[in-house]
Scaffold this active site. Structure first.
Site, PDB file in Angstrom:
ATOM      1  N   ASP A  82     -14.474 -34.185  95.581  1.00  0.00           N
ATOM      2  CA  ASP A  82     -15.560 -35.077  95.981  1.00  0.00           C
ATOM      3  C   ASP A  82     -15.825 -36.087  94.862  1.00  0.00           C
ATOM      4  O   ASP A  82     -16.014 -35.714  93.702  1.00  0.00           O
ATOM      5  CB  ASP A  82     -16.817 -34.245  96.249  1.00  0.00           C
ATOM      6  N   HIS A  83     -15.821 -37.362  95.206  1.00  0.00           N
ATOM      7  CA  HIS A  83     -16.148 -38.448  94.272  1.00  0.00           C
ATOM      8  C   HIS A  83     -15.288 -38.441  93.006  1.00  0.00           C
ATOM      9  O   HIS A  83     -15.795 -38.512  91.889  1.00  0.00           O
ATOM     10  CB  HIS A  83     -17.631 -38.412  93.888  1.00  0.00           C
ATOM     11  N   HIS A 184     -27.768 -39.998  98.316  1.00  0.00           N
ATOM     12  CA  HIS A 184     -27.498 -38.757  97.597  1.00  0.00           C
ATOM     13  C   HIS A 184     -28.792 -38.108  97.085  1.00  0.00           C
ATOM     14  O   HIS A 184     -29.778 -38.779  96.810  1.00  0.00           O
ATOM     15  CB  HIS A 184     -26.569 -39.023  96.410  1.00  0.00           C
ATOM     16  N   GLY A 185     -28.750 -36.779  96.947  1.00  0.00           N
ATOM     17  CA  GLY A 185     -29.836 -36.038  96.320  1.00  0.00           C
ATOM     18  C   GLY A 185     -30.911 -35.586  97.293  1.00  0.00           C
ATOM     19  O   GLY A 185     -30.850 -35.828  98.501  1.00  0.00           O
ATOM     20  N   HIS A 228     -21.379 -39.635 103.443  1.00  0.00           N
ATOM     21  CA  HIS A 228     -21.842 -38.940 102.247  1.00  0.00           C
ATOM     22  C   HIS A 228     -23.368 -38.882 102.253  1.00  0.00           C
ATOM     23  O   HIS A 228     -24.026 -39.556 103.048  1.00  0.00           O
ATOM     24  CB  HIS A 228     -21.368 -39.678 100.987  1.00  0.00           C
ATOM     25  N   SER A 231     -27.420 -34.566 103.497  1.00  0.00           N
ATOM     26  CA  SER A 231     -28.323 -33.421 103.589  1.00  0.00           C
ATOM     27  C   SER A 231     -29.632 -33.857 104.235  1.00  0.00           C
ATOM     28  O   SER A 231     -30.070 -34.998 104.075  1.00  0.00           O
ATOM     29  CB  SER A 231     -28.600 -32.836 102.199  1.00  0.00           C
ATOM     30  N   ASN A 271     -20.839 -34.820 104.615  1.00  0.00           N
ATOM     31  CA  ASN A 271     -21.005 -34.139 103.331  1.00  0.00           C
ATOM     32  C   ASN A 271     -22.405 -33.544 103.194  1.00  0.00           C
ATOM     33  O   ASN A 271     -23.400 -34.234 103.436  1.00  0.00           O
ATOM     34  CB  ASN A 271     -20.777 -35.113 102.181  1.00  0.00           C
ATOM     35  N   ILE A 272     -22.462 -32.293 102.775  1.00  0.00           N
ATOM     36  CA  ILE A 272     -23.737 -31.585 102.620  1.00  0.00           C
ATOM     37  C   ILE A 272     -23.720 -30.828 101.298  1.00  0.00           C
ATOM     38  O   ILE A 272     -22.896 -29.938 101.099  1.00  0.00           O
ATOM     39  CB  ILE A 272     -23.986 -30.621 103.794  1.00  0.00           C
ATOM     40  N   ASP A 273     -24.642 -31.187 100.409  1.00  0.00           N
ATOM     41  CA  ASP A 273     -24.726 -30.551  99.098  1.00  0.00           C
ATOM     42  C   ASP A 273     -26.162 -30.145  98.777  1.00  0.00           C
ATOM     43  O   ASP A 273     -26.464 -28.975  98.540  1.00  0.00           O
ATOM     44  CB  ASP A 273     -24.177 -31.493  98.026  1.00  0.00           C
TER      45      ASP A 273
END
Length: 326
Positions: A82-83, A184-185, A228, A231, A271-273
């Site tokens: 990833d990235h 992100h985040g 991306h 979440s 994408n899930i983080d």
């Protein structure tokens, strides 16, 4: 079953109107939670590792953990970088047995992005050196902070649909991450970007730019698109964290119904983080407060693992639609 790349996985997802979950992993418990959930849902899955995850856990440990998951579950699993931000990092992952890599040159000029992406593609697709490795590229930039990604709100840029055909043709990439408003985040949006629900007080983010996604899809028919920063920042876990000593104020994510709609279009990978991090943290914080006498990591990390497994199953069934697709 060995590790697989994304080609067949994405073709089935595109034709079937669902997406594959790409879940970030950093340790054994997260790998176990993701793959056990996928196994129980009969779903293919992508396990992705960032540069930060490789530095934290060491690349060899992560690869062997994922290989153990393949042996344990027997489901189709992609091991994805990833990235990746340099050719050298992508090459190291390819040489180390990753079956898919992302080269993120989205912060560079259009021509520089093409040149670096093409260089990675040429190495990844050279089957005289290794099995065919799929390559994800990115056009447009997302705001937010997560591991190696740090883009200030206001400096993000939406993907220009008029650029995608030239980019894909000149680079030969296998999938393309685009920017349509995800971030992100856990703090994806500033409060002033959102409206607040008068009943719950929860911040509601601005809608995704589906017009961009639809235009990209028209220009790249049949081509897999990636989102991306997707979440949803599950408010149940935010509440648990805050009730047990946390201070997550105005954490807000992407509404799940919007992600489900994207999965029904051309988006094949989501994408899930952050949702996994929140679930793990919620389980551990709750366990510490409810069992102050416990000191065995298997107890409190084990509860975090169960929370991660639960959120992954929910995503697979209710958001991605990839359950029963093996």
């Amino acid at each position: 079953m060995p590790l697989v790349n994304t080609i067949e996985m994405f073709k089935k997802a595109y034709d079937g109107g669902y997406a594959i979950g790409a879940f970030n992993c950093n340790n054994m418990e997260i790998v176990q939670a993701i793959t056990e959930a996928a196994k129980e849902c009969n779903s293919p899955v992508i396990l992705q590792c960032s540069k930060g995850a490789r530095n934290y856990a060491k690349a060899g440990y992560l690869k062997h953990l994922v290989e153990a998951a393949v042996e344990d579950t027997g489901i189709p699993i992609v091991l994805h970088l990833d990235h990746g931000d340099t050719f050298e990092l992508c090459k190291d992952c390819i040489d180390g047995g990753f079956t898919s890599v992302m080269i993120d040159a989205s912060s560079k000029s259009f021509e520089e992005n093409i040149a670096l992406t093409k260089k990675v593609v040429e190495y990844a697709h050279d089957t005289s050196k290794h099995p065919y490795v799929t390559v994800e590229a990115e056009l447009g930039t997302l705001a937010g902070i997560e591991d190696e990604v740090k883009v200030e709100h206001g400096n993000e840029s939406y993907t220009r649909p008029e650029d995608v055909e030239e980019f894909v043709k000149r680079t030969g990439c296998d999938s393309l991450a685009i920017a349509i408003g995800t971030s992100h985040g856990a703090y994806k949006f500033k409060p002033e970007q959102c409206t607040r629900d008068p009943k719950t007080g929860i911040l509601l983010p601005p809608p995704l730019r589906f017009d961009i996604l639809e235009e990209v899809s028209k220009r790249l028919p049949g081509f897999p698109i990636v989102l991306h920063g997707s979440s949803s920042v599950n408010q149940e876990y935010v509440k648990i964290i805050n009730e047990h000593g946390g201070k997550l104020v105005d954490a807000v994510g992407v509404p799940e119904e919007q992600l489900r709609h994207a999965a029904q279009l051309s988006v094949c990978k989501i994408n899930i983080d952050s949702d996994l991090r929140l679930a793990m943290t919620a389980g551990i914080r709750q366990h510490f407060e409810e069992h102050p006498d416990h000191f065995d990591p298997r107890q409190y990390v084990g509860q975090g693992r169960e929370y991660v497994k639960a959120i992954v199953k929910h995503k697979i069934i209710d958001v991605l639609g990839s359950n029963d697709k093996i």
